[in-house]
Enzyme design. Sequence first.
Site, short mmCIF file in Angstrom:
data_model
loop_
_atom_site.label_atom_id
_atom_site.label_comp_id
_atom_site.label_asym_id
_atom_site.label_seq_id
_atom_site.Cartn_x
_atom_site.Cartn_y
_atom_site.Cartn_z
N SER A 40 0.95 -0.98 0.53
CA SER A 40 0.46 -0.34 0.01
C SER A 40 0.54 1.35 -0.15
CB SER A 40 -0.82 -0.41 1.25
OG SER A 40 -1.80 0.89 1.29
N CYS A 41 0.34 2.30 -0.39
CA CYS A 41 1.21 3.60 -0.83
C CYS A 41 0.30 4.60 -0.60
CB CYS A 41 1.94 3.54 -1.60
SG CYS A 41 0.98 3.86 -3.62
N PRO A 42 0.80 6.16 -0.17
CA PRO A 42 -0.40 6.74 -0.37
C PRO A 42 -1.63 7.04 -1.10
CG PRO A 42 1.91 7.55 0.86
CD PRO A 42 2.32 5.96 0.07
N THR A 83 1.98 1.04 -4.80
CA THR A 83 1.36 -0.53 -4.48
C THR A 83 1.79 -1.69 -5.56
OG1 THR A 83 -0.23 0.71 -3.02
CG2 THR A 83 -0.87 -0.96 -3.97
#
Length: 576
Positions: free
Chosen positions: A126-128, A134
């Site tokens: 998961s990334c921002p 991601t």
Amino acid sequence: MAQLFAIAASQAGPAHSFMLGEALLAAAARLGHDLKLRVVSSFGTQEGFSAEELAQAQAVILAADAGSGIDRGALPADKLLEVAPEAVFRDAGEVVQQALARLGMAAAGPVAQAAAEPLRIVAITSCPTGVAHTFMAAEALEQGAKALGHRIHVETQGSVGAQNALTAQAIAEADLVLIAADTQVDRARFAGKRLYSASTKAAIHDAAALIGKARAEAAPWQAASATAAAPAGAQKASASGPYKHLMTGVSFMLPFVVAGGLLIALAFALGGIYVYDDAHQGTIGWSLFQVGAKAAFALMVPALAGYIAFSIADRPGIAPGMVGGMLAGTVGAGFLGGIAAGFIAGYAVKWLNQWIRLPRGLEGLKPVLLLPLLGSAIVGLLMLMVIGHPVAAAMTALTEFLKGMQSSSAVLLGIVLGAMMAADMGGPINKAAYVFSTSLIASGVATPMAAAMAAGMVPPLGIALACRLFASRFSAEEREASKAAAVLGLAFITEGAIPYVARDPLRVIPACVLGAATAGALSMWWGVALQAPHGGVFVLAIPNAVNHVLLYGAAIVAGTVVTALALGLFKKKIAA
């Protein structure tokens, strides 16, 4: 264990040579072999191995450019493996394996052990923004696990929600849980499993090494209790600082900004610039404006604050954080007040969870009653009586300053935002510029967002153009990959430039920064405003999403051309 020797020399300079050497050292250590290294500090001057040392070597790796001035005659031809620096940056482990193959050996260290004892791994990435990092991390983990002989099931928590979700059976059967995320991930379902946490960057950079490290260092994950959701900091597999908490909040805030900005743009397209007046009440345009401005944008700051608090204190922090975020909007503190409210709520709830002690039978009251109640009271009173109004004054001053910028100061801001967007291709510097820009949209300042998105599109687009204009500077593999980089650039996914940066950072990063700064400066100079924080060129088709479409396109094209020309100037031709 094999005794390997290596010489690293790059025409890009000493820093590049040392990076070559470090990559080889890390790869050899990961494979369980000893490697002695010599780095050519300047061309024609070599800190070489003695004849006695070379006699002890089982294999010698020469990672050097054709014109590096290395005396190959002094090296044992029967033990020598010569490769280009690009091969090392692409896969240092493969280079070491090639050297071992000449000896008829295989990797004898942790990799071989890992392959002999396959694991069942479940992972989450998961990334921002939930777009590039991601899925790049997920792909890297799948490839790394396959290379090591492990079975892996990766759940991606992207912008469209969880995909390839982990089942209860998969988690129960897993030997290892690996979380590669730059945002907070709910770990409650992994209670009792061996868990290791790292960033998406670590997975993308070297997934095999990350899996090996996770196997060695993972510890059983235990929640604070069956119902209390806030674990003690010491129980976390890896530390998560303020940046990670802020990025978690941003990732949950972005859908509100996207929906609100585009609905407002559609409302203006249908009803004109004064669609919000009472004269238009009851029309579709007026209704869309209410949904976008009064609903989606109104929830933006509460979502930011609530999920910053969630990242710090888990689920008990959401309610106090959102209450604080709502009050920040009420007093006019904007996104600055929301950030402050999120951190205050999160750390207050975390502290309360650690210090409130209840009998075991009453422990379940903490996450559903005591923590939300006390946390909301603390952050609410502080926002109304202490910090809300000073932060509101600072937010008002910032907004008025940005709105009143003249051409010269606006250009300077565009240069700074553009350079930050290209400095680390989706890293902390890039995200800082992005968060600053998106947060100002709700305050009616949309020019920084236009500059940031134009700048973020330039690196992959400029590299793709350079691969066409200066084909001799790029390998066949890089030229082929440039097609995908161009598509990523058009979609505002700056990470499409990462493979090129990894291979030649000292040349590619400055070229990308120059082009991105150019695009940002031109966008600000021409007063381009963008109502949507993502979407790339595809958002230009939405009426009124961008106020000066042609000038915005010109800014992006100019930045792309600058990056391409800079790469043609900085990079050297590759020997045929």
